[in-house]
Design a protein around this motif. Structure first.
Motif, PDB file in Angstrom:
ATOM      1  N   PRO A   1       1.867  17.655   1.778  1.00 19.84           N
ATOM      2  CA  PRO A   1       2.946  16.889   2.399  1.00 19.84           C
ATOM      3  C   PRO A   1       2.971  15.490   1.770  1.00 19.84           C
ATOM      4  N   VAL A   2       4.072  15.135   1.143  1.00 22.62           N
ATOM      5  CA  VAL A   2       4.163  13.902   0.383  1.00 22.62           C
ATOM      6  C   VAL A   2       5.182  12.964   1.011  1.00 22.62           C
ATOM      7  N   SER A   3       4.748  11.734   1.222  1.00 24.57           N
ATOM      8  CA  SER A   3       5.651  10.657   1.604  1.00 24.57           C
ATOM      9  C   SER A   3       5.756   9.696   0.428  1.00 24.57           C
ATOM     10  N   GLY A   4       6.884   9.008   0.354  1.00 22.69           N
ATOM     11  CA  GLY A   4       7.068   8.027  -0.699  1.00 22.69           C
ATOM     12  C   GLY A   4       7.646   6.751  -0.144  1.00 22.69           C
ATOM     13  N   TRP A   5       7.339   5.650  -0.826  1.00 29.81           N
ATOM     14  CA  TRP A   5       7.902   4.360  -0.419  1.00 29.81           C
ATOM     15  C   TRP A   5       8.471   3.656  -1.628  1.00 29.81           C
ATOM     16  N   SER A   6       9.601   3.007  -1.419  1.00 35.00           N
ATOM     17  CA  SER A   6      10.226   2.204  -2.466  1.00 35.00           C
ATOM     18  C   SER A   6      10.895   1.012  -1.804  1.00 35.00           C
ATOM     19  N   ARG A   7      11.204   0.012  -2.598  1.00 39.53           N
ATOM     20  CA  ARG A   7      11.839  -1.183  -2.036  1.00 39.53           C
ATOM     21  C   ARG A   7      13.246  -0.881  -1.533  1.00 39.53           C
ATOM     22  N   THR A   8      13.939   0.006  -2.252  1.00 36.84           N
ATOM     23  CA  THR A   8      15.281   0.400  -1.842  1.00 36.84           C
ATOM     24  C   THR A   8      15.289   1.881  -1.508  1.00 36.84           C
ATOM     25  N   ALA A   9      16.283   2.316  -0.771  1.00 39.08           N
ATOM     26  CA  ALA A   9      16.329   3.701  -0.294  1.00 39.08           C
ATOM     27  C   ALA A   9      16.413   4.684  -1.452  1.00 39.08           C
ATOM     28  N   LYS A  10      15.615   5.744  -1.383  1.00 38.14           N
ATOM     29  CA  LYS A  10      15.635   6.830  -2.354  1.00 38.14           C
ATOM     30  C   LYS A  10      15.659   8.150  -1.604  1.00 38.14           C
ATOM     31  N   SER A  11      16.076   9.190  -2.296  1.00 38.69           N
ATOM     32  CA  SER A  11      16.058  10.529  -1.720  1.00 38.69           C
ATOM     33  C   SER A  11      15.453  11.477  -2.747  1.00 38.69           C
ATOM     34  N   VAL A  12      14.364  12.139  -2.360  1.00 38.76           N
ATOM     35  CA  VAL A  12      13.673  13.074  -3.242  1.00 38.76           C
ATOM     36  C   VAL A  12      13.452  14.362  -2.453  1.00 38.76           C
ATOM     37  N   ALA A  13      13.895  15.469  -2.991  1.00 35.01           N
ATOM     38  CA  ALA A  13      13.789  16.748  -2.293  1.00 35.01           C
ATOM     39  C   ALA A  13      12.338  17.041  -1.931  1.00 35.01           C
ATOM     40  N   GLY A  14      12.109  17.376  -0.665  1.00 37.77           N
ATOM     41  CA  GLY A  14      10.786  17.751  -0.207  1.00 37.77           C
ATOM     42  C   GLY A  14       9.864  16.587   0.095  1.00 37.77           C
ATOM     43  N   VAL A  15      10.331  15.357  -0.077  1.00 40.03           N
ATOM     44  CA  VAL A  15       9.506  14.168   0.118  1.00 40.03           C
ATOM     45  C   VAL A  15      10.082  13.345   1.267  1.00 40.03           C
ATOM     46  N   THR A  16       9.216  12.899   2.163  1.00 40.11           N
ATOM     47  CA  THR A  16       9.637  11.986   3.228  1.00 40.11           C
ATOM     48  C   THR A  16       9.706  10.582   2.651  1.00 40.11           C
ATOM     49  N   CYS A  17      10.902  10.048   2.551  1.00 39.54           N
ATOM     50  CA  CYS A  17      11.103   8.777   1.856  1.00 39.54           C
ATOM     51  C   CYS A  17      11.240   7.622   2.837  1.00 39.54           C
ATOM     52  N   HIS A  18      10.501   6.559   2.557  1.00 42.04           N
ATOM     53  CA  HIS A  18      10.578   5.320   3.322  1.00 42.04           C
ATOM     54  C   HIS A  18      10.986   4.202   2.369  1.00 42.04           C
ATOM     55  N   HIS A  19      11.527   3.134   2.912  1.00 42.17           N
ATOM     56  CA  HIS A  19      11.882   2.011   2.053  1.00 42.17           C
ATOM     57  C   HIS A  19      11.846   0.714   2.848  1.00 42.17           C
ATOM     58  N   GLY A  20      11.798  -0.368   2.098  1.00 45.58           N
ATOM     59  CA  GLY A  20      11.837  -1.688   2.703  1.00 45.58           C
ATOM     60  C   GLY A  20      10.536  -2.047   3.405  1.00 45.58           C
ATOM     61  N   PRO A  21      10.404  -3.291   3.816  1.00 47.67           N
ATOM     62  CA  PRO A  21       9.173  -3.752   4.475  1.00 47.67           C
ATOM     63  C   PRO A  21       8.810  -2.931   5.706  1.00 47.67           C
ATOM     64  N   GLU A  22       9.828  -2.540   6.492  1.00 51.51           N
ATOM     65  CA  GLU A  22       9.547  -1.795   7.720  1.00 51.51           C
ATOM     66  C   GLU A  22       9.059  -0.377   7.436  1.00 51.51           C
ATOM     67  N   GLY A  23       9.412   0.157   6.264  1.00 48.95           N
ATOM     68  CA  GLY A  23       9.001   1.515   5.934  1.00 48.95           C
ATOM     69  C   GLY A  23       7.594   1.626   5.380  1.00 48.95           C
ATOM     70  N   LEU A  24       7.029   0.498   4.931  1.00 50.89           N
ATOM     71  CA  LEU A  24       5.710   0.556   4.313  1.00 50.89           C
ATOM     72  C   LEU A  24       4.642   0.984   5.307  1.00 50.89           C
ATOM     73  N   ASN A  25       4.696   0.454   6.520  1.00 47.97           N
ATOM     74  CA  ASN A  25       3.708   0.831   7.528  1.00 47.97           C
ATOM     75  C   ASN A  25       3.744   2.328   7.809  1.00 47.97           C
ATOM     76  N   ALA A  26       4.936   2.866   7.928  1.00 45.69           N
ATOM     77  CA  ALA A  26       5.071   4.303   8.199  1.00 45.69           C
ATOM     78  C   ALA A  26       4.537   5.133   7.040  1.00 45.69           C
ATOM     79  N   ALA A  27       4.763   4.669   5.819  1.00 47.32           N
ATOM     80  CA  ALA A  27       4.303   5.415   4.645  1.00 47.32           C
ATOM     81  C   ALA A  27       2.787   5.445   4.556  1.00 47.32           C
ATOM     82  N   LEU A  28       2.129   4.392   5.046  1.00 43.49           N
ATOM     83  CA  LEU A  28       0.678   4.299   4.941  1.00 43.49           C
ATOM     84  C   LEU A  28      -0.050   4.922   6.131  1.00 43.49           C
ATOM     85  N   ALA A  29       0.619   5.077   7.239  1.00 41.79           N
ATOM     86  CA  ALA A  29      -0.043   5.377   8.509  1.00 41.79           C
ATOM     87  C   ALA A  29      -0.906   6.634   8.482  1.00 41.79           C
ATOM     88  N   GLU A  30      -0.475   7.669   7.774  1.00 41.53           N
ATOM     89  CA  GLU A  30      -1.216   8.932   7.788  1.00 41.53           C
ATOM     90  C   GLU A  30      -1.712   9.345   6.411  1.00 41.53           C
TER      91      GLU A  30
END
Length: 308
Positions: free
Chosen positions: A157-186
């Motif tokens: 199960p892969v999550s990804g984080w970027s500064r701006t919004a991205k969409s990658v098939a099969g990947v849970t994508c987060h972006h921006g400062p608020e998304g970094l915490n969610a990307a790291l949490a698990e």
């Protein structure tokens, strides 16, 4: 005739000269490729940031600077560079990065180090399945997306984080400062594939490392300044981070007295995760020259405001 200046270290000429000429021929381009031209005669500069060429002002005819490296942080701050700059997105480099990242992920996932340490004893270790090992990739550019896709195909199960919004098939994508915490949490394994910009430096620091599950592993084939070294060393000492595999550093080669060398929870590799491959990189260069001559948009054009 198109005049292309090869502005890289002299020892690279013998490697790139035949592959570039073959790529130009395949694109139907008549290119005069040399290591020396009068600056006002140059149409394109095939460039490595560690070359002697650092002043671009005399190259008044130059249509583009075509970087041989994926990283452009050593050139984007050059105030004499006013020509379009294209970074290298090389299929060969991408494949080597996929292989390096996947290898080190599997080393952690299967706990190969433990197996090697216990190979003379019957002490079975059964790793979880890939679906039980969450991975986060910080950076969803070309390399990040390619590695994310490869790991999802192995069942992680892969999550990804970027500064701006991205969409990658099969990947849970987060972006921006608020998304970094969610990307790291698990994330049990974190892979860094961000560019080196003022916004990404020290993205792994004492605060962000503390947000990871205890015992997480770090893999950095991206850029050395993405990690606060002192914070990582402290997290390794407390066990917050179980191990770090580092391929890039703030100073390279890594100084002999750096604590990473002797640390039992750090693996150092000498910036080998991904190298530009002359054959495939030459095709990228030739394609951009063809586009430039046709008056079309260059591929992999650098946004100076974003730094990549």
């Amino acid at each position: 005739m198109i005049n292309a200046l090869f502005a890289a270290r002299p020892e690279r000429w013998d490697t790139y000269e035949p592959t570039l000429r073959a790529a130009f021929e395949a694109e139907g381009l008549a290119v005069d490729l040399r290591q020396d031209f009068a600056p006002e005669e140059v149409d394109y500069i095939i460039y490595a940031p560690n070359s002697d060429l650092q002043d671009f002002r005399p190259y008044t005819r130059c249509k583009a600077v075509l970087n041989l490296w994926a990283g452009v942080e050593k050139i984007t701050t050059n105030e004499t560079l006013t020509q379009p700059l294209c970074r290298m997105v090389d299929p060969g480099l991408t494949q080597s990065m996929i292989e390096w990242v996947t290898g080190h992920v599997l080393r952690y996932h299967l706990d190969i180090d433990r197996s090697l340490a216990l190979q003379n004893s019957w002490s079975p270790y059964i790793p979880p399945l890939a679906e039980e090992r969450p991975i986060t990739i910080l950076g969803l550019g070309a390399l990040g997306q390619a590695c994310a896709t490869a790991l999802t195909q192995l069942g992680f199960p892969v999550s990804g984080w970027s500064r701006t919004a991205k969409s990658v098939a099969g990947v849970t994508c987060h972006h921006g400062p608020e998304g970094l915490n969610a990307a790291l949490a698990e994330a049990q394994i974190v892979i860094l594939l961000l560019p080196d910009t003022p916004h990404t430096q020290n993205i792994l620091n004492s605060q962000s490392l503390a947000r990871l599950p205890k015992g997480a592993r770090i893999i950095n084939p991206g850029r050395g300044p993405l990690i606060d070294d002192e914070a990582l060393l402290a997290a390794l000492e407390t066990g917050q981070i179980a191990h770090a595999t580092l391929d890039v550093f703030r100073i390279e080669p890594l100084p002999e007295d750096h604590p990473y060398w002797a640390h039992p929870k750090v693996t150092v590799t000498p910036h080998i995760a991904a190298e530009t491959r002359p054959i495939t990189a030459s095709r990228v260069i030739a394609e951009n020259i063809r586009l430039g001559e046709a008056g079309e948009d260059f591929v992999h054009l650098v946004d100076r405001n974003r730094g990549y």
